[in-house]
Design a protein around this motif. Structure first.
Motif, mmCIF file in Angstrom:
data_model
loop_
_atom_site.group_PDB
_atom_site.id
_atom_site.type_symbol
_atom_site.label_atom_id
_atom_site.label_comp_id
_atom_site.label_asym_id
_atom_site.label_seq_id
_atom_site.Cartn_x
_atom_site.Cartn_y
_atom_site.Cartn_z
ATOM 1 N N LEU A 100 -12.560 -1.388 6.434
ATOM 2 C CA LEU A 100 -12.403 -0.263 6.069
ATOM 3 C C LEU A 100 -11.810 0.603 6.735
ATOM 4 N N ARG B 25 -9.236 -2.398 -1.904
ATOM 5 C CA ARG B 25 -8.086 -1.547 -1.029
ATOM 6 C C ARG B 25 -7.281 -0.884 -2.648
ATOM 7 N N ARG C 67 -10.107 0.530 -5.104
ATOM 8 C CA ARG C 67 -10.093 1.891 -5.015
ATOM 9 C C ARG C 67 -8.788 2.716 -4.793
ATOM 10 N N PHE C 68 -7.302 2.149 -5.229
ATOM 11 C CA PHE C 68 -6.132 2.358 -5.526
ATOM 12 C C PHE C 68 -5.848 3.686 -5.620
ATOM 13 N N HIS C 69 -5.141 4.565 -4.703
ATOM 14 C CA HIS C 69 -4.981 6.200 -5.979
ATOM 15 C C HIS C 69 -3.827 5.958 -5.976
ATOM 16 N N ASN D 170 -0.188 7.582 -4.871
ATOM 17 C CA ASN D 170 0.257 7.004 -4.699
ATOM 18 C C ASN D 170 1.489 6.232 -4.735
ATOM 19 N N ALA E 118 -0.943 -3.325 -1.266
ATOM 20 C CA ALA E 118 -2.649 -3.207 -1.229
ATOM 21 C C ALA E 118 -2.494 -5.460 -1.641
ATOM 22 N N ARG F 258 -4.632 1.155 4.939
ATOM 23 C CA ARG F 258 -5.855 2.103 5.139
ATOM 24 C C ARG F 258 -5.872 4.003 3.782
ATOM 25 N N ASN G 133 -5.896 4.224 0.460
ATOM 26 C CA ASN G 133 -6.898 4.398 -0.163
ATOM 27 C C ASN G 133 -7.990 6.705 0.615
ATOM 28 N N ALA H 102 -9.531 7.677 -2.312
ATOM 29 C CA ALA H 102 -9.913 6.866 -2.637
ATOM 30 C C ALA H 102 -10.413 7.015 -3.450
#
Length: 609
Positions: free
Chosen positions: A365, A400, A403-405, A408, A416, A467, A470, A473
């Motif tokens: 990661l 990914r 923890r995807f924010h 985005n 992802a 990357r 996140n 994250a």
């Protein structure tokens, strides 16, 4: 079969009108006097249940008042394929009395198998839904005297054969969805299984409609070449994008008696000769094709495996992608690593080494692709089984998503997703040839280890490229994050209450984090994982078809099972719940169609007087 006549009317009942209704033995009949003849049919229009007694008869054709479906009054056969045949019953006039034979037809299963084919050919979702429901539900009046439902593999085979034959581009999203649905079936509540097959089969017909059929090429004449030679030729043809030459190698290998392992060797090698081709779809499709054959049997191998070839030949290759070349040349890093693989596995080196998975996940990661590749090579050098390494990369890919924010862009969920499904497919491909407990590389298929293993590294580089998804994250839920919510005592809920909250969450938009937290809360509170899987699967089916969401949930279920009691397994289902919540609610039009089919199968009314 003996007749079962019952008295239902007298001739005088027809004096005022040419149509009457009658009820006998649980049947509501519409009886029409047309000329000198009397005909009896079920009073429910098989299309959507409207009373046929409100219809009209002209020239021996009964037309429903609601959607104008037309039926031969004498036999019940429909002239409109969006409707089904209406059950028609023999009539005898005995003096002034009208008698009807209510003996059920003996082989309704054969009828609904034909209707399933009709629905696929004409892209009629309601026909597909009704066929699947009637095939799977064990009801005596539909399946014969024993009341046994059809094995779900049978309609799956019908869809598989149809999808591989009638799409000249070959294997695509439709067959992948169908196979995903078949894989999900064991996890679902019984009432959701027909719905899953309906969605999978509808995906197949939607993708094939308007396509030209696909014609499989013939094998090479004479005595076939050995499989190793055909594999070499196959890869050469794919390299120059010659799909016809490559397909002939596949057919010839199968006709030469190539085993499933040998065919997996051939196809997975071509899918990993170039980096992360077509953002992972061809390799994922290959894995799904072999899973489909697990369900259908190897006799379908020729039509299924040849359908994959175009996907390899015409796929985009990441060697041609700026992101994989600049600012860091990932392709060059990988090529140097691949040169070391033959030495690592020379002589069938014994596996069994250990590594710190948490540490490796942190590296995967991270922000150092060269360091990631070096760490993976070190893990393999120390004897770790490649299947275990592949599982670790698949887990990192699932993080990914977990923890995807949500800051985005929405379309970044797909970025992802592609990495995760690719990593999952590599993992499953390696497991297919080498059982997890296998300690040595097979001498016969040792080359596969240095070919398919390249996919693990490709997946790791895609995890690296993702990357930014996140940054920042999203926080992973932990047991101590917050107490369970909405409990009956006000200070925490039971696991069942958490599970029951899911439908309401997915009735609203922007419930990504609450859904992920609910999945974790349920599992941390020792809720039954089988119930969570069934609930998430049912909620997936509640939404309209979405290829990527289906892929995510199905892949997460598979990874969850393989991780077993390990704590990482919870994070995988957190990822599935978050992705599902991000893509809900939809219009749920598919659900409405399926609901109509269910109500018709139960004999319910769909209309109000």
């Amino acid at each position: 079969m003996s007749s079962h006549y019952v008295k239902v009317a007298t001739l005088s009942d027809f004096n005022k009108t040419g149509c009457i209704t009658a009820t006998a033995n649980g049947h509501t009949l519409a009886l029409f006097k047309y000329g000198e003849n009397i005909s009896a049919v079920d009073n429910r229009c098989p299309h959507m249940g409207f009373p046929l007694s409100k219809g009209t008869v002209r020239d021996g054709i009964l037309t429903c008042y609601w959607h104008y479906a037309r039926f031969d009054l004498a036999t019940g056969g429909t002239f409109d394929q969006f409707a089904d045949d209406v059950p028609a019953f023999p009539v005898e006039v005995r003096g002034e009395e009208v008698w009807v034979d209510l003996t059920p037809k003996s082989d309704r299963a054969a009828y609904y198998r034909q209707r399933l084919n009709d629905g696929l050919e004409r892209d009629i979702p309601l026909v597909i839904a009704k066929a699947v429901i009637n095939l799977l539900e064990p009801r005596p009046e539909r399946q014969g005297s024993r009341g046994e439902g059809t094995d779900p593999v049978e309609p799956f085979k019908i869809g598989l054969e149809y999808g591989t034959r009638y799409r000249n581009q070959g294997w695509g999203q439709g067959l992948t969805i169908l196979t995903c649905m078949m894989n999900l079936l064991p996890h679902l509540h019984a009432e959701d299984r027909a719905r899953a097959l309906y969605q999978g089969l509808s995906a197949v017909t939607r993708e094939t409609t308007g396509n030209a059929p696909r014609f499989v090429v013939s094998p090479l004449p004479g005595d076939p070449e050995n499989v190793a030679t055909l594999k070499r030729w196959f890869r050469q043809f794919i390299e120059v994008r010659d799909d016809e030459g490559a397909e002939r190698c596949v057919v010839s290998a199968l006709r030469a008696g190539a085993t499933p392992v040998q065919m997996a060797d051939m196809l997975f090698a071509a899918a990993t000769d170039h980096r992360y081709i077509q953002i992972g779809h061809p390799l994922d499709f290959t894995n799904k094709a072999f899973e489909a054959l697990d369900w259908s049997g190897w006799e379908y191998a020729e039509s299924v495996l040849t359908s994959l070839v175009r996907g390899y030949a015409f796929a985009d290759r990441m060697e041609e992608s700026n992101a994989w070349r600049h600012p860091v040349d990932l392709v060059a890093i990988l090529e140097r690593a691949f040169e070391q693989l033959p030495d690592i596995f020379a002589g069938g080196k014994t596996s069994g080494g250990t590594f710190e998975q948490e540490k490796l996940v942190g590296i995967l990661l991270g922000d150092d692709p060269a360091g990631t590749v070096a760490a993976m090579l070190d893990v393999l050098e120390r004897g770790t089984h490649p299947v275990e390494l592949a599982q670790t990369v698949a887990y990192a890919a699932s993080l990914r998503i977990a923890r995807f924010h949500t800051s985005n862009e929405f379309t970044d969920w797909d970025t992802a997703l592609h990495t995760f499904t690719f990593a999952n497919a590599v993992h499953q491909g390696l497991r297919r040839i080498y059982a997890p407990q296998t300690s040595k590389v097979s001498e016969d298929y040792g080359s596969l280890y240095t070919e398919l293993i390249r996919g693990i590294f490709d997946a790791a580089m895609s995890v690296y490229l993702d990357r930014f998804l996140n940054i920042p994250a999203a926080r992973l839920p932990t047991p101590s994050t917050e107490p369970l919510r909405a409990g009956p005592n006000g200070n925490g809920a039971t696991p069942r209450a958490v599970l029951d909250s899911f439908p309401g969450l997915l009735d609203q938009q922007q419930q990504v984090n609450p859904a992920g937290r609910a999945a974790a809360d349920y599992l941390y509170a020792a809720g039954d994982p089988a119930d969570l899987l069934a609930t998430l699967g049912g909620l997936l089916l509640r939404e309209d078809r979405d290829f990527h969401t289906i892929q995510t949930v199905e892949g997460a279920f598979h990874q969850y099972q393989l991780l077993g009691e390990r704590p990482e397994a919870i994070h995988v289902l957190v990822a599935a719940a978050r992705y599902l919540a991000a893509h809900a609610p939809t219009m749920r039009a598919q659900g409405q169609t399926y609901g109509i089919a269910v109500r018709l199968s139960r004999g319910e009314n769909l209309f109000e007087e």
